[in-house]
Motif scaffolding. Structure first.
Motif, PDB file in Angstrom:
ATOM      1  N   HIS A 174       0.834  -1.213   0.000  1.00 37.94           N
ATOM      2  CA  HIS A 174       0.000   0.000   0.000  1.00 37.94           C
ATOM      3  C   HIS A 174       0.866   1.259   0.000  1.00 37.94           C
ATOM      4  N   CYS A 175       2.062   1.166   0.590  1.00 34.56           N
ATOM      5  CA  CYS A 175       2.952   2.326   0.700  1.00 34.56           C
ATOM      6  C   CYS A 175       3.839   2.512  -0.523  1.00 34.56           C
ATOM      7  N   ARG A 176       4.257   1.407  -1.125  1.00 30.77           N
ATOM      8  CA  ARG A 176       5.230   1.488  -2.218  1.00 30.77           C
ATOM      9  C   ARG A 176       4.671   2.283  -3.394  1.00 30.77           C
ATOM     10  N   GLY A 177       5.488   3.209  -3.875  1.00 35.10           N
ATOM     11  CA  GLY A 177       5.104   4.011  -5.018  1.00 35.10           C
ATOM     12  C   GLY A 177       4.216   5.187  -4.669  1.00 35.10           C
ATOM     13  N   ARG A 178       3.769   5.267  -3.415  1.00 33.09           N
ATOM     14  CA  ARG A 178       2.876   6.343  -3.004  1.00 33.09           C
ATOM     15  C   ARG A 178       3.536   7.274  -1.994  1.00 33.09           C
ATOM     16  N   ILE A 179       4.545   6.781  -1.294  1.00 37.86           N
ATOM     17  CA  ILE A 179       5.402   7.632  -0.469  1.00 37.86           C
ATOM     18  C   ILE A 179       6.844   7.297  -0.827  1.00 37.86           C
ATOM     19  N   ALA A 180       7.766   8.169  -0.483  1.00 39.01           N
ATOM     20  CA  ALA A 180       9.170   7.957  -0.818  1.00 39.01           C
ATOM     21  C   ALA A 180       9.643   6.608  -0.292  1.00 39.01           C
ATOM     22  N   SER A 181      10.518   5.948  -1.040  1.00 33.71           N
ATOM     23  CA  SER A 181      10.948   4.593  -0.684  1.00 33.71           C
ATOM     24  C   SER A 181      11.580   4.540   0.697  1.00 33.71           C
ATOM     25  N   TYR A 182      12.321   5.591   1.090  1.00 35.87           N
ATOM     26  CA  TYR A 182      12.969   5.563   2.399  1.00 35.87           C
ATOM     27  C   TYR A 182      11.979   5.737   3.554  1.00 35.87           C
ATOM     28  N   LYS A 183      10.727   6.108   3.222  1.00 41.80           N
ATOM     29  CA  LYS A 183       9.698   6.238   4.254  1.00 41.80           C
ATOM     30  C   LYS A 183       8.862   4.966   4.417  1.00 41.80           C
TER      31      LYS A 183
END
Length: 387
Positions: A338-347
């Protein structure tokens, strides 16, 4: 001291002596000491004056929150916490009714509010509001008398609350023990979007600055920095801790809060987490609250808390502890996707541990992140503190 012994000592004092002493009190005399929650450091005793603990709550109750007829206020927390003590004082200031209980249970709290025709509720934090909204007995129609609701939470939840109560003023605010509670809150004419995404404007008589936490230099609007507060509501200092007082208060009266905020050009403040709750991921500063807010956009996520885990290559990386809404089926891989590609990878969290409501380590009122970090020290832990 035991209660009977305390009462016995009190009985020795003539009421006339108490009344004479009461009339000698000055507004800047010390009224009480309230301790901080201690979620990022050991609790500290905030020395608060009579003016600090009465002026703001009573002014808000008299000029902003007073409802037609009687005022009935419900507070979720214990009275030893400023978040409940302040609205209690405000209720006294307008001769209102204050509702409280020995403990919080959503169904019991809702029934109390239904029976008494509550006009203002102060559920504080997302977990309390979620408990109320998720209870089988929750019925917004039975809260028709409610005119004001104070909540500090992520935009999605505040927006959901506004949908449930279209005729109620939903108010976000900024506050802490060191400022005797609220030091900023929404204006009466703010629109729905502003109420969901910002935490209010500085209250009358209170000044705020947004500064670089390393240098103390003022930052322009739209820039994240530490918020400093000055006004009648600021504590006199920390009890028996002159070094900590000197670190927190400048000689000209500014309180260095340790909280990160952005001030918009209109004056509204947006909370950005604790300065000490920043992660350093490969040289990038990351506010834990930013990741928590994004995780909370997933419909399955009820509560999310992010802490840093030491990493040999990146210094530290984000790790999330999550509680899921009942009836939802989600795993670590799905939530990370759900997070990948939608917030910076390091976050993107490197690991997610799922907790039940009873698993969270708590201070008196908040989730204790220090305890969550301790759980990560055991390489064989399961996220619950168990090996």
């Amino acid at each position: 001291m035991e209660v009977p012994a305390f009462h016995a000592l009190a009985d020795r004092i003539e009421l006339s002596v108490i009344e004479a002493s009461r009339r000698q009190v000055r507004v800047r005399d010390v009224a009480l000491i309230i301790y901080t929650s201690g979620t990022t450091a050991n609790p500290k005793g905030c020395v608060l004056s009579h003016e600090a603990v009465t002026r703001g709550p009573v002014e808000r109750a008299r000029y902003r929150l007073k409802s037609p007829g009687r005022d009935v206020v419900w507070g979720a927390g214990p009275l030893f916490h400023i978040g409940t003590f302040a609205p209690f004082v405000g209720s006294l200031g307008v001769a209102g009714t204050f509702l409280t209980d020995g403990y919080f249970e959503p169904g019991r709290a809702l029934q109390l509010m239904y029976d008494e025709g509550v006009t203002l509720t102060w559920p504080w934090f997302p977990a309390i509001m979620q408990g109320l909204m998720g209870h089988p007995s929750f019925d917004p129609a039975k809260l028709a008398a409610m005119r004001h609701l104070f909540i500090i939470g992520p935009p999605a939840q505040v927006d959901a609350v506004q949908t449930l109560f279209p005729n109620c003023e939903v108010i976000q605010a900024c506050g802490m023990t060191e400022t005797a509670g609220v030091f900023a809150l929404c204006d009466p004419d703010e629109d729905r979007l502003s109420r969901s995404t910002t935490n209010g404007k500085a209250s009358p008589g209170v000044e705020v600055r947004i500064v670089d936490p390393e240098t103390g230099v003022d930052l322009p609007d739209g820039t994240l920095g530490e918020i400093w507060v000055r006004g009648y509501n600021v504590m006199d200092g920390y009890w028996a801790a002159p070094e900590k007082t000197a670190d927190a208060l400048t000689p000209d009266g500014w309180l260095k809060t340790g909280d990160l905020y952005t001030r918009l050009p209109c004056g509204s403040l947006v909370f950005g987490g604790r300065y000490k709750d920043m992660l350093k991921v490969g040289g990038e500063n990351v506010a834990a609250i930013e990741i928590e807010a994004f995780l909370s956009t997933h419909p399955a996520v009820k509560t999310a808390e992010v802490v840093g885990r030491p990493d040999s290559r990146l210094d530290e990386v984000p790790v999330a502890f999550v509680e899921v809404h009942p009836g939802h089926d989600i795993n670590e891989e799905m939530l990370i996707a759900h997070c990948r590609g939608r917030i910076a990878s390091y976050k993107v969290p490197r690991a997610i541990f799922f907790l039940s409501a009873s698993d969270w380590p708590m201070s008196a009122t908040k989730i204790d992140k220090r305890a969550l970090r301790e759980r990560l020290k055991d390489p064989h832990h399961d996220g619950h503190g168990n090996a």
